[in-house]
Design a protein around this motif. Structure first.
Motif, short mmCIF file in Angstrom:
data_model
loop_
_atom_site.label_atom_id
_atom_site.label_comp_id
_atom_site.label_asym_id
_atom_site.label_seq_id
_atom_site.Cartn_x
_atom_site.Cartn_y
_atom_site.Cartn_z
N SER A 167 34.76 37.50 11.70
CA SER A 167 35.16 38.19 12.92
C SER A 167 36.26 37.43 13.66
N THR A 168 36.20 36.10 13.65
CA THR A 168 37.23 35.31 14.33
C THR A 168 38.58 35.45 13.65
N ARG A 209 36.95 35.96 25.10
CA ARG A 209 36.42 36.76 26.20
C ARG A 209 37.56 37.28 27.08
N GLY A 210 38.54 36.41 27.37
CA GLY A 210 39.67 36.80 28.21
C GLY A 210 40.47 37.94 27.61
N LEU A 211 40.68 37.90 26.29
CA LEU A 211 41.39 38.99 25.62
C LEU A 211 40.64 40.31 25.79
N ALA A 269 38.19 40.69 19.48
CA ALA A 269 37.99 39.44 20.23
C ALA A 269 36.56 39.36 20.76
N LEU A 270 36.02 40.47 21.25
CA LEU A 270 34.65 40.46 21.77
C LEU A 270 33.64 40.25 20.66
N ARG A 271 33.87 40.82 19.49
CA ARG A 271 32.97 40.58 18.36
C ARG A 271 32.95 39.10 18.01
N ALA A 272 34.14 38.50 17.94
CA ALA A 272 34.22 37.08 17.61
C ALA A 272 33.56 36.23 18.70
N PHE A 273 33.78 36.58 19.96
CA PHE A 273 33.15 35.87 21.07
C PHE A 273 31.62 35.89 20.93
N ASP A 274 31.07 37.04 20.63
CA ASP A 274 29.62 37.16 20.46
C ASP A 274 29.13 36.34 19.27
N ASP A 275 29.81 36.46 18.14
CA ASP A 275 29.36 35.79 16.92
C ASP A 275 29.43 34.27 17.05
N LEU A 276 30.43 33.77 17.77
CA LEU A 276 30.56 32.33 17.96
C LEU A 276 29.56 31.79 18.98
N LEU A 278 44.76 40.22 13.85
CA LEU A 278 45.22 41.32 14.68
C LEU A 278 46.21 40.83 15.73
N ALA A 279 45.98 39.61 16.26
CA ALA A 279 46.94 39.03 17.20
C ALA A 279 48.28 38.80 16.52
#
Length: 249
Positions: A59-60, A187-189, A28-35, A66-67
């Protein structure tokens, strides 16, 4: 670009909710950063993918898959190490893991059937897809299935076109700002599932609605700025052509 490298192997020690929690939290953090990176766009109609598009999409969808495997998407409570201990854990606003996943699903540019088909195509289909640029393979595929009670054809190229516009807050997604709410949930995840990782980085701090509004304004400014640059370039070129002396044949 993400500060959480893709090669980082999640371990159970990184999350109070075990290995499943660590994997989902880091993804989730990787996707948050990439977006968070606004892809280059100059207002053209061609939806040409750049390296940042591939990275953010990959990444998203990894976080979404995974969820799903954690049993969050369809309420199948079989991921004991996360769901029995972590699903009711909440962040500082009271949002649980389940709340964040539900919001992420609603704010992505895909219907439920489209999202499930993407996850199946990218992570379950025996033929597999490219690990680096899965969008290239998704673009070539399609299926026919029920969506909202109606049988319809789902085309990979249509979903990728929607993703491209969604990332840029352009075309059919102009002014929607849903990408910022998707990032909020990612980010929350991370804040719930890998709290030690997020505690050390200011970018993962708790935010409010004012922060989201500001992020939406910035993304709008980036979009409009790119269009203005393209317009100025076209006008400058036209002026040069008008002032350049014509050569006699």
């Amino acid at each position: 670009m993400s500060n959480v490298p893709e090669y980082m192997q999640a371990t159970g020690e990184e999350s109070p909710y075990g290995l499943v929690g660590a994997r989902l939290g880091l993804a989730a953090l990787r996707a948050f950063d990439d977006l968070g990176y606004y892809p280059d766009w100059r207002g053209g109609t061609r939806r040409r993918w750049m390296a940042s598009d591939h990275r953010a999409f990959r990444s998203t969808m990894n976080a979404v898959s995974l969820a799903d495997m954690a049993g969050l998407a369809n309420d199948t409570y079989d991921a004991i190490d996360l769901l029995t201990s972590g699903v009711y854990a909440a962040d500082e606003r009271g949002d649980s893991v389940k709340n964040h996943v539900d919001r992420l699903h609603k704010t992505l540019p895909f219907s439920e059937a489209e999202r499930q088909w993407l996850v199946f195509t990218m992570y379950v289909d025996a033929r597999g897809v490219s690990h680096e640029t899965p969008a290239d393979e998704v673009r070539l595929r399609s299926t026919t299935q029920y969506d909202a009670g109606r049988e319809r054809t789902i085309r990979g190229r249509d979903l990728l076109d929607a993703w491209w516009a969604w990332e840029r807050d352009a075309f059919e997604f102009e002014g929607q700002g849903s990408i910022e709410y998707a990032r909020w949930s990612l980010r929350g995840l991370g804040r719930i599932l890998v709290p030690e990782v997020t505690r050390a980085d200011y970018r993962y701090r708790a935010i409010g609605y004012d922060d989201i509004d500001e992020a939406r304004r910035i993304r709008k400014a980036m979009r409009e700025g790119g269009i203005d640059i393209a317009r100025l370039r076209v006008e400058s070129r036209a002026q040069r052509l008008q002032t350049e002396p014509k050569t006699s044949e």
